[in-house]
Design a protein around this motif. Structure first.
Motif, PDB file in Angstrom:
ATOM      1  N   ASP A  34       0.856  -1.187   0.000  1.00  0.00           N
ATOM      2  CA  ASP A  34       0.000   0.000   0.000  1.00  0.00           C
ATOM      3  C   ASP A  34       0.891   1.236   0.000  1.00  0.00           C
ATOM      4  O   ASP A  34       2.056   1.178  -0.372  1.00  0.00           O
ATOM      5  CB  ASP A  34      -0.945  -0.017   1.202  1.00  0.00           C
ATOM      6  CG  ASP A  34      -0.198  -0.160   2.528  1.00  0.00           C
ATOM      7  OD1 ASP A  34       1.032   0.091   2.539  1.00  0.00           O
ATOM      8  OD2 ASP A  34      -0.820  -0.512   3.540  1.00  0.00           O
ATOM      9  N   TYR A  35       0.342   2.382   0.428  1.00  0.00           N
ATOM     10  CA  TYR A  35       1.101   3.634   0.412  1.00  0.00           C
ATOM     11  C   TYR A  35       2.203   3.685   1.472  1.00  0.00           C
ATOM     12  O   TYR A  35       2.942   4.652   1.531  1.00  0.00           O
ATOM     13  CB  TYR A  35       0.161   4.822   0.601  1.00  0.00           C
ATOM     14  CG  TYR A  35      -0.731   5.084  -0.586  1.00  0.00           C
ATOM     15  CD1 TYR A  35      -0.203   5.113  -1.878  1.00  0.00           C
ATOM     16  CD2 TYR A  35      -2.095   5.303  -0.419  1.00  0.00           C
ATOM     17  CE1 TYR A  35      -1.011   5.346  -2.965  1.00  0.00           C
ATOM     18  CE2 TYR A  35      -2.919   5.543  -1.514  1.00  0.00           C
ATOM     19  CZ  TYR A  35      -2.376   5.563  -2.788  1.00  0.00           C
ATOM     20  OH  TYR A  35      -3.172   5.802  -3.860  1.00  0.00           O
ATOM     21  N   SER A  36       2.302   2.654   2.309  1.00  0.00           N
ATOM     22  CA  SER A  36       3.377   2.637   3.286  1.00  0.00           C
ATOM     23  C   SER A  36       4.657   2.044   2.707  1.00  0.00           C
ATOM     24  O   SER A  36       5.617   1.791   3.424  1.00  0.00           O
ATOM     25  CB  SER A  36       2.959   1.863   4.543  1.00  0.00           C
ATOM     26  OG  SER A  36       2.709   0.504   4.236  1.00  0.00           O
ATOM     27  N   PHE A  37       4.680   1.837   1.397  1.00  0.00           N
ATOM     28  CA  PHE A  37       5.875   1.443   0.658  1.00  0.00           C
ATOM     29  C   PHE A  37       6.070   2.417  -0.497  1.00  0.00           C
ATOM     30  O   PHE A  37       5.115   3.011  -0.985  1.00  0.00           O
ATOM     31  CB  PHE A  37       5.749   0.020   0.105  1.00  0.00           C
ATOM     32  CG  PHE A  37       5.778  -1.057   1.142  1.00  0.00           C
ATOM     33  CD1 PHE A  37       6.938  -1.771   1.404  1.00  0.00           C
ATOM     34  CD2 PHE A  37       4.633  -1.370   1.867  1.00  0.00           C
ATOM     35  CE1 PHE A  37       6.958  -2.779   2.361  1.00  0.00           C
ATOM     36  CE2 PHE A  37       4.641  -2.373   2.825  1.00  0.00           C
ATOM     37  CZ  PHE A  37       5.818  -3.075   3.074  1.00  0.00           C
ATOM     38  N   GLN A  46      10.871  -2.159  -3.884  1.00  0.00           N
ATOM     39  CA  GLN A  46      10.091  -1.242  -3.062  1.00  0.00           C
ATOM     40  C   GLN A  46      10.769  -1.069  -1.703  1.00  0.00           C
ATOM     41  O   GLN A  46      11.416  -1.994  -1.207  1.00  0.00           O
ATOM     42  CB  GLN A  46       8.666  -1.771  -2.855  1.00  0.00           C
ATOM     43  CG  GLN A  46       7.877  -1.973  -4.133  1.00  0.00           C
ATOM     44  CD  GLN A  46       6.478  -2.498  -3.854  1.00  0.00           C
ATOM     45  OE1 GLN A  46       5.543  -1.752  -3.633  1.00  0.00           O
ATOM     46  NE2 GLN A  46       6.336  -3.818  -3.853  1.00  0.00           N
ATOM     47  N   VAL A  47      10.603   0.121  -1.119  1.00  0.00           N
ATOM     48  CA  VAL A  47      11.202   0.423   0.180  1.00  0.00           C
ATOM     49  C   VAL A  47      10.083   0.797   1.144  1.00  0.00           C
ATOM     50  O   VAL A  47       9.211   1.604   0.809  1.00  0.00           O
ATOM     51  CB  VAL A  47      12.223   1.561   0.086  1.00  0.00           C
ATOM     52  CG1 VAL A  47      12.874   1.811   1.442  1.00  0.00           C
ATOM     53  CG2 VAL A  47      13.287   1.247  -0.959  1.00  0.00           C
ATOM     54  N   SER A  48      10.130   0.238   2.350  1.00  0.00           N
ATOM     55  CA  SER A  48       9.091   0.513   3.337  1.00  0.00           C
ATOM     56  C   SER A  48       9.272   1.895   3.965  1.00  0.00           C
ATOM     57  O   SER A  48      10.383   2.324   4.264  1.00  0.00           O
ATOM     58  CB  SER A  48       9.111  -0.550   4.437  1.00  0.00           C
ATOM     59  OG  SER A  48       8.121  -0.264   5.408  1.00  0.00           O
ATOM     60  N   ILE A  49       8.168   2.564   4.164  1.00  0.00           N
ATOM     61  CA  ILE A  49       8.149   3.846   4.873  1.00  0.00           C
ATOM     62  C   ILE A  49       8.186   3.609   6.379  1.00  0.00           C
ATOM     63  O   ILE A  49       8.711   4.438   7.130  1.00  0.00           O
ATOM     64  CB  ILE A  49       6.880   4.645   4.495  1.00  0.00           C
ATOM     65  CG1 ILE A  49       6.880   4.960   2.996  1.00  0.00           C
ATOM     66  CG2 ILE A  49       6.751   5.914   5.313  1.00  0.00           C
ATOM     67  CD1 ILE A  49       8.026   5.827   2.539  1.00  0.00           C
ATOM     68  N   LEU A  50       7.664   2.483   6.837  1.00  0.00           N
ATOM     69  CA  LEU A  50       7.548   2.181   8.264  1.00  0.00           C
ATOM     70  C   LEU A  50       8.336   0.935   8.628  1.00  0.00           C
ATOM     71  O   LEU A  50       8.436  -0.006   7.832  1.00  0.00           O
ATOM     72  CB  LEU A  50       6.079   1.953   8.649  1.00  0.00           C
ATOM     73  CG  LEU A  50       5.079   3.070   8.356  1.00  0.00           C
ATOM     74  CD1 LEU A  50       3.657   2.584   8.648  1.00  0.00           C
ATOM     75  CD2 LEU A  50       5.400   4.307   9.172  1.00  0.00           C
TER      76      LEU A  50
END
Length: 407
Positions: A30-33, A41-45
């Motif tokens: 989702d938008y947390s990546f 892809q890189v995780s935001i959290l």
């Protein structure tokens, strides 16, 4: 943006431990990546969970130390000063770090081996899309008398960096390069982004020095110098505490440590509506939860505005569990986080597990020899994306849980 950090022989992390924030481009997210320039892809959290004293804070300390060493060691350490880093107790082996990060369409890998006296080896690599591999662009080794620096692909002026490091075995070649103002080092600084952290070598900062009043005053000073953040903080405080109708920073006069003297300082104030009218008082008179939320927002907003990473130990301190998902949403939402800043945190409110994907959950535990291990939940076999992580963690399915029956 941070992609991955690997640590070895650092505090209780004697064996190689990795905080990997990347996942395949094919992973449903989702938008947390965020999509990476290298195709994944890189995780935001990233949430770090585990029992008390398992080594969670030590994992965060690695990020704190690397930010200091890469960026500030040349300017902030004296020539004869020891490097402020701690290895595993009783080990003489070098402390090792590998940090992968990206920015401005470049992906970098930085490797460091050192002890408290000197850098043993330091390597900067850059990712090349054509070959899909990393290539060394700057290398530093410590010779018998001075640093030996080499570079490839015309990356920088190696002789200039070597001269700066001539009597500085305790400083990073990147931090030395940053004082030159050269564009290649400015790009590295931008790629790393802003850094906000409540962890130092000694652990969580508010357990070391300074009172709550000192922390609130420091935040007020920051807002006085950066008033464009004030409205956003006011909005968030009003959303979290329905009694607050206004937030402001005022200059106040207080007694100094010298008897009879006074000094002026900035301090945060809030206004409440009551049946008897409006009342304004200092944030020091508010609940510890509201004070904690204020200090977190002061840390988060610059990172959210400019891009970078916030590293927070014990996110749950003084906060109601329902507030934590709202703070996570500040990073997930593209409107409040347009530069895709990241948040890495530890937490004991395990309900938060259900607000994270299995690639964003890291479990830390320590064995009888005081060795900490780190494992991402997605590495556990059979963990489904849609399962109840909170319930399964409490049931002991994922390990890294306290054992109160042994207390």
């Amino acid at each position: 943006m941070i992609r991955k950090i690997t640590t070895e022989n650092f505090f209780s992390l004697q064996s190689e431990a990795t905080l990997d924030l990347t996942t395949s481009a094919k992973t449903p997210t989702d938008y947390s990546f965020e999509k990476s320039s290298s195709g994944d892809q890189v995780s935001i959290l990233a949430g770090v969970f585990g029992p008390n004293a398992s080594g969670k804070t030590n994992l965060l300390k690695s990020l704190s130390f690397l930010n200091f060493f890469i960026r500030h060691s040349y300017k902030e350490l004296d020539t004869t000063e020891s490097i402020p880093v701690d290895g595993f107790i009783g080990s003489d082996a070098p402390i090792k770090f590998t940090l992968e990060f990206e920015g401005q369409d470049n992906v970098y890998r930085y490797h460091l081996e050192l002890n408290t006296e000197a850098v043993v080896i330091e390597r900067l690599q850059r990712y090349y899309k054509q070959t899909k591999s990393f290539r060394t662009v700057l290398l530093r080794k410590q010779g018998k008398k001075s640093a030996l620096v080499s570079q490839k692909d015309g990356y920088t002026d190696a002789s200039l960096i070597a001269e700066l490091l001539k009597d500085r075995p305790n400083a990073s070649m990147i931090s030395a390069g940053m004082v030159t103002g050269r564009s290649e080092f400015k790009k590295l600084d931008v790629a790393l982004g802003k850094f906000a952290c409540n962890v130092t070598r000694g652990g969580k900062m508010d357990r070391q020095t300074g009172s709550v009043a000192d922390q609130l005053s420091e935040c007020a000073d920051f807002l006085h110098e950066n008033p464009h953040f004030k409205d956003d903080i006011e909005l968030r405080l009003k959303q979290a505490d329905l009694g607050i109708t206004k937030f402001d920073v005022h200059e106040v006069e207080v007694m100094s440590q010298n008897k009879g003297d006074t000094k002026k300082m900035h301090f945060p104030f809030v206004t409440h509506n009551t049946p008897n009218g409006e009342f304004t008082f200092s944030l020091l008179q508010e609940s510890s939860g509201t004070q904690r939320l204020f200090t977190l927002l002061r840390s988060f907003l610059p990172v959210l505005t400019d891009g970078g990473i916030a590293v927070i130990d014990e996110m749950e301190s003084d906060l109601h569990p329902h507030l934590i998902p709202l703070l996570l949403d500040l990073f997930v939402d593209r409107d409040s986080n347009p530069k895709r800043a990241q948040l890495v945190f530890t937490c004991h409110h395990v309900e938060v597990l259900n607000h994270l994907a299995k690639e964003q959950i890291f479990l830390v535990e320590k064995d009888d020899d005081n060795l900490s291990t780190v494992k991402r939940l997605s590495q556990h076999k059979g963990v489904r994306r849609d399962e109840n992580h909170f319930a399964n963690y409490n049931a002991g399915r994922y390990d890294a849980i306290p054992e109160p029956d042994l207390f």
